[in-house]
Design an enzyme around this catalytic site. Structure first.
Site, PDB file in Angstrom:
ATOM      1  CG  ASP A  49       6.557   1.970   8.951  1.00  0.00           C
ATOM      2  OD1 ASP A  49       6.921   0.932   8.362  1.00  0.00           O
ATOM      3  OD2 ASP A  49       5.426   2.092   9.449  1.00  0.00           O
ATOM      4  CG  HIS A  79       1.421   6.453  13.523  1.00  0.00           C
ATOM      5  ND1 HIS A  79       0.741   5.261  13.440  1.00  0.00           N
ATOM      6  CD2 HIS A  79       2.114   6.552  12.362  1.00  0.00           C
ATOM      7  CE1 HIS A  79       1.028   4.663  12.295  1.00  0.00           C
ATOM      8  NE2 HIS A  79       1.848   5.429  11.610  1.00  0.00           N
ATOM      9  CD  GLN A 139       5.642   4.415  12.284  1.00  0.00           C
ATOM     10  OE1 GLN A 139       5.921   3.364  12.856  1.00  0.00           O
ATOM     11  NE2 GLN A 139       5.202   4.436  11.042  1.00  0.00           N
ATOM     12  NE  ARG A 174      -2.946   2.302   2.137  1.00  0.00           N
ATOM     13  CZ  ARG A 174      -2.272   2.185   3.290  1.00  0.00           C
ATOM     14  NH1 ARG A 174      -2.054   3.233   4.071  1.00  0.00           N
ATOM     15  NH2 ARG A 174      -1.818   1.010   3.671  1.00  0.00           N
ATOM     16  CG  ASP A 187      -1.366   4.032   7.549  1.00  0.00           C
ATOM     17  OD1 ASP A 187      -1.168   3.081   6.776  1.00  0.00           O
ATOM     18  OD2 ASP A 187      -0.692   4.220   8.585  1.00  0.00           O
ATOM     19  CD  GLU A 242      -3.226  -0.415   6.239  1.00  0.00           C
ATOM     20  OE1 GLU A 242      -2.381  -1.301   6.136  1.00  0.00           O
ATOM     21  OE2 GLU A 242      -3.222   0.410   7.171  1.00  0.00           O
ATOM     22  CG  HIS A 263       3.013  -0.752   1.037  1.00  0.00           C
ATOM     23  ND1 HIS A 263       1.637  -0.886   0.905  1.00  0.00           N
ATOM     24  CD2 HIS A 263       3.218  -0.219   2.267  1.00  0.00           C
ATOM     25  CE1 HIS A 263       1.064  -0.438   2.003  1.00  0.00           C
ATOM     26  NE2 HIS A 263       1.989  -0.023   2.833  1.00  0.00           N
ATOM     27  CG  ASP A 264       2.093  -3.053   4.470  1.00  0.00           C
ATOM     28  OD1 ASP A 264       3.235  -2.619   4.705  1.00  0.00           O
ATOM     29  OD2 ASP A 264       1.060  -2.427   4.757  1.00  0.00           O
ATOM     30  NE  ARG A 309       6.847  -3.599   6.424  1.00  0.00           N
ATOM     31  CZ  ARG A 309       6.257  -2.607   7.095  1.00  0.00           C
ATOM     32  NH1 ARG A 309       4.954  -2.439   7.008  1.00  0.00           N
ATOM     33  NH2 ARG A 309       6.955  -1.802   7.869  1.00  0.00           N
TER      34      ARG A 309
HETATM   35  C1  GLC Z   1       0.011   0.636   7.391  1.00  0.00           C
HETATM   36  C2  GLC Z   1       1.006   0.605   6.265  1.00  0.00           C
HETATM   37  C3  GLC Z   1       2.286  -0.005   6.751  1.00  0.00           C
HETATM   38  C4  GLC Z   1       2.799   0.791   7.928  1.00  0.00           C
HETATM   39  C5  GLC Z   1       1.725   0.973   8.993  1.00  0.00           C
HETATM   40  C6  GLC Z   1       2.101   2.024  10.006  1.00  0.00           C
HETATM   41  O1  GLC Z   1      -0.323  -0.632   7.810  1.00  0.00           O
HETATM   42  O2  GLC Z   1       0.494  -0.093   5.179  1.00  0.00           O
HETATM   43  O3  GLC Z   1       3.237  -0.058   5.723  1.00  0.00           O
HETATM   44  O4  GLC Z   1       3.893   0.122   8.485  1.00  0.00           O
HETATM   45  O5  GLC Z   1       0.507   1.384   8.448  1.00  0.00           O
HETATM   46  O6  GLC Z   1       1.843   3.299   9.529  1.00  0.00           O
END
Ligand code: GLC
Length: 601
Positions: free
Chosen positions: A104, A147, A215, A245, A247, A289, A356-357, A481
């Site tokens: 991922d 995760h 995950q 950051r 996540d 995030e 990146h998303d 992506r």
């Molecule tokens: C966040 C990341 C994304 C990832 C997700 C799971 O949203 O930006 O790219 O798939 O977390 O970790």
């Protein structure tokens, strides 16, 4: 007092468990050990506090090491490139040890305290952080705390049947509880990874896997999980990380009967992490995030008494920028950005145009209706526009997570390709190239001027096009992506100093915007901002608390705005554009060329 608060939150979450007192003592020890072992060099910096992020001088860039430089050793040689653009904060996309292959994009961590060997090692990274610090550049990394990869040591021990480690995840013997959760829990990746639980025959267990199967969601109901994660955060802070950051934080706590997102317990977890980080590394900050509804996003700033994240991604602004470009209509952006959410002092947005998303179309449906449009059809228009389905769409992109039943989708593609550069070059249409370049600069002009910290997605500053090669990679091809996660092209970057090239024009203009921002306190990231009606639906206008006024034309046609619409906003008779240098006389109508924007003082 801080200690009391940490304890209060801890006991609110874990107090009913018999071992809460013991676990809390263990947590205190973790914090004390981390404080003791913090290096002198970092402690010296800590004295200055963490308000550096409020400065107009903070400008970020996010990058994947493998795409940008290959590894840390090569990165060191590229620091000058980043500094040349004016970047003062680098977000290294996942670089900790992940599972091999399918991971991922790095968000499946196997070891939080190891750098992936393909990049180098921790010692090298620590040296780079210190080198960056000396150049005034802050370091951000992803802290993937919802995760772990299923190959993480904890998961492997759980797999072997060790109860203590099984308790770190959400595992069940039958599908009864999983089914109860599924009733109200939306899917994150309905297409590529449907459902939230995975059954492992070898273990005879159902495990919560909100994202991909590999995950495994951590179980924050277990205080041991919180302690372990807090300990890791402290250790990473002590190698010199300035920005964590966090996540996918909205997902950290799950309860049956809820959508398992943004639950109050998540906010307690984040508040506790914030207190701990503040104690151990007073110069560091947290960036959340949380790509959820705006009213939920703002809650991750915390409140005056207990902060959560200092900075959050401004996902709404990003989506509204793309909406305005496609529709040439800024009314939705103007009205949505003016919704006043209460946030504690020093809450700062990270403004970005691409990351990146994917681009997920979370727009204010009520405002869309107020504007006489249908939210469903409007979204359909955007999805199709950025896929490049319409003949007159300038964009070339792809759908992400298209759901046949609901027709819902998000979009993928690089900034340049979504702005029309790929199509224009393909069609050898010079005028369209010029328009695409103007769109790219317009979006940068907005994220660099708008209140908050600008964040540039590496490669956008030289107009990187879509990476279609990902389709040849069996592990990547199902996740669009990767279309905007291509290799950084150093040959193209070399053209940045060459007059007459697209790369040169883009790079030099973005660089100039960054420099202009950094030179003037008009742009401090914590000032207020107010969007105003320019009486022309293609022209966006905002004014910040420091007196900066911005006007931006989101259409490819020349637009005029009546001087009356801005007159009341300033006492001055004339304003100067900080980028071009031209003077705008406020007793005359203001004319803006195609995609032109003005930063007025
Ligand atoms: C966040 C990341 C994304 C990832 C997700 C799971 O949203 O930006 O790219 O798939 O977390 O970790």
């Amino acid at each position: 007092m801080r200690e009391g608060t940490l304890k209060e939150f801890y006991f609110e979450l874990y107090g009913k468990q018999g071992n809460a007192e013991q676990k809390y003592q263990e947590l205190r020890e973790i914090i004390e050990t981390a404080k003791q072992s913090r290096k002198k060099e970092l402690k010296q910096n800590d004295v200055k506090g963490n308000d550096w992020y409020l400065s107009e001088k903070t400008v970020g860039m996010m990058l994947y090491l493998d795409n940008f430089s290959g590894d840390l050793a090569e990165f060191e040689k590229k620091i000058n490139y980043i500094a040349e653009l004016g970047i003062t904060y680098v977000h290294f996309m996942p670089l900790l040890k992940t599972r091999d292959k399918n991971n991922d994009g790095g968000y499946a961590v196997v070891d939080y305290l190891k750098i992936h060997e393909k990049f180098g090692d921790m010692e090298q990274f620590e040296k780079i952080i210190s080198k960056l610090h000396k150049k005034g550049i802050h370091t951000c990394i992803d802290f993937v705390l919802n995760h772990t990869a299923k190959e993480h040591e904890w998961a492997l021990k759980a797999k072997k049947g060790e109860k203590e480690f099984q308790d770190m995840y959400m595992m069940y013997d039958t599908d009864y509880i999983p089914n109860e959760f599924e009733k109200t829990m939306p899917e994150v990746f309905p297409l590529v990874a449907p459902k939230n639980f995975t059954y492992y025959d070898e273990m005879k267990k159902w495990i919560l896997t909100s994202f991909y199967e590999f995950q495994w969601d951590l179980n924050y109901k277990n205080p041991e999980v919180f302690n372990k994660i807090a300990e890791i955060m402290c250790k990473l802070a002590n190698i010199g990380i300035d920005i964590f950051r966090l996540d996918a934080i909205p997902f950290m706590w799950k309860e049956i009967g809820t959508n398992c997102r943004n639950l109050p317990q998540v906010h307690m977890l984040v508040k506790m992490l914030h207190i701990i980080l503040g104690e151990v590394a007073p110069s560091a900050i947290m960036k959340g995030e949380a790509i959820v509804e705006p009213k939920e996003i703002v809650k991750y700033f915390g409140d005056e008494e207990n902060r959560e994240c200092e900075v959050l991604y401004n996902a709404s602004f990003m989506v509204l920028l793309w909406n305005s470009l496609a529709t040439k209509d800024v009314r939705l952006m103007q009205r949505s950005l003016n919704i006043n959410y209460q946030t504690p002092k020093n809450s700062v947005w990270v403004n970005y145009a691409r990351c990146h998303d994917d681009i997920g179309w979370g727009l204010e449906e009520n405002i869309i209706r107020e504007l006489g449009m249908d939210p469903f059809l409007h979204k359909q228009f955007l999805i199709n526009f950025y896929e490049g389905k319409y003949k007159d769409s300038f964009a070339i992109g792809e759908l992400y997570e298209f759901d046949e039943k609901t027709m819902d989708a998000r979009n993928s593609g690089t900034l340049a390709s979504l702005c029309g550069l790929e199509k224009a070059l393909k069609e050898k249409n010079q005028y369209a190239v010029e328009l695409a370049v103007k769109r790219i600069l317009l979006l940068h002009g907005m994220i660099i001027a708008y209140t908050g910290i600008p964040m540039i997605y590496s490669g956008d500053e030289i107009g990187t096009l879509n990476n279609w090669e990902y389709k040849q990679d069996s592990e990547k091809k199902q996740d669009s992506r990767w279309l905007h996660r291509g290799k950084f092209d150093w040959d193209k970057a070399a053209l940045r100093k060459q007059y007459g090239t697209i790369e040169g024009y883009l790079f030099q203009n973005v660089k100039k915007m960054i420099a202009t921002r950094k030179e003037s306190t008009l742009f401090s990231s914590d000032t207020t901002v107010q969007c105003f009606d320019t009486w022309n639906q293609s022209v966006f206008g905002f004014k910040n608390g420091n007196g900066l006024m911005v006007l931006a034309n989101f259409s490819e046609f020349q637009q005029a705005i009546c001087c009356e619409s801005v007159k009341g906003l300033t006492e001055k008779k004339e304003l100067t554009d900080l980028l071009q240098g031209k003077t705008i006389n406020l007793s005359e109508n203001i004319i803006l060329g195609p995609y032109e924007f003005l930063w007025l003082q």
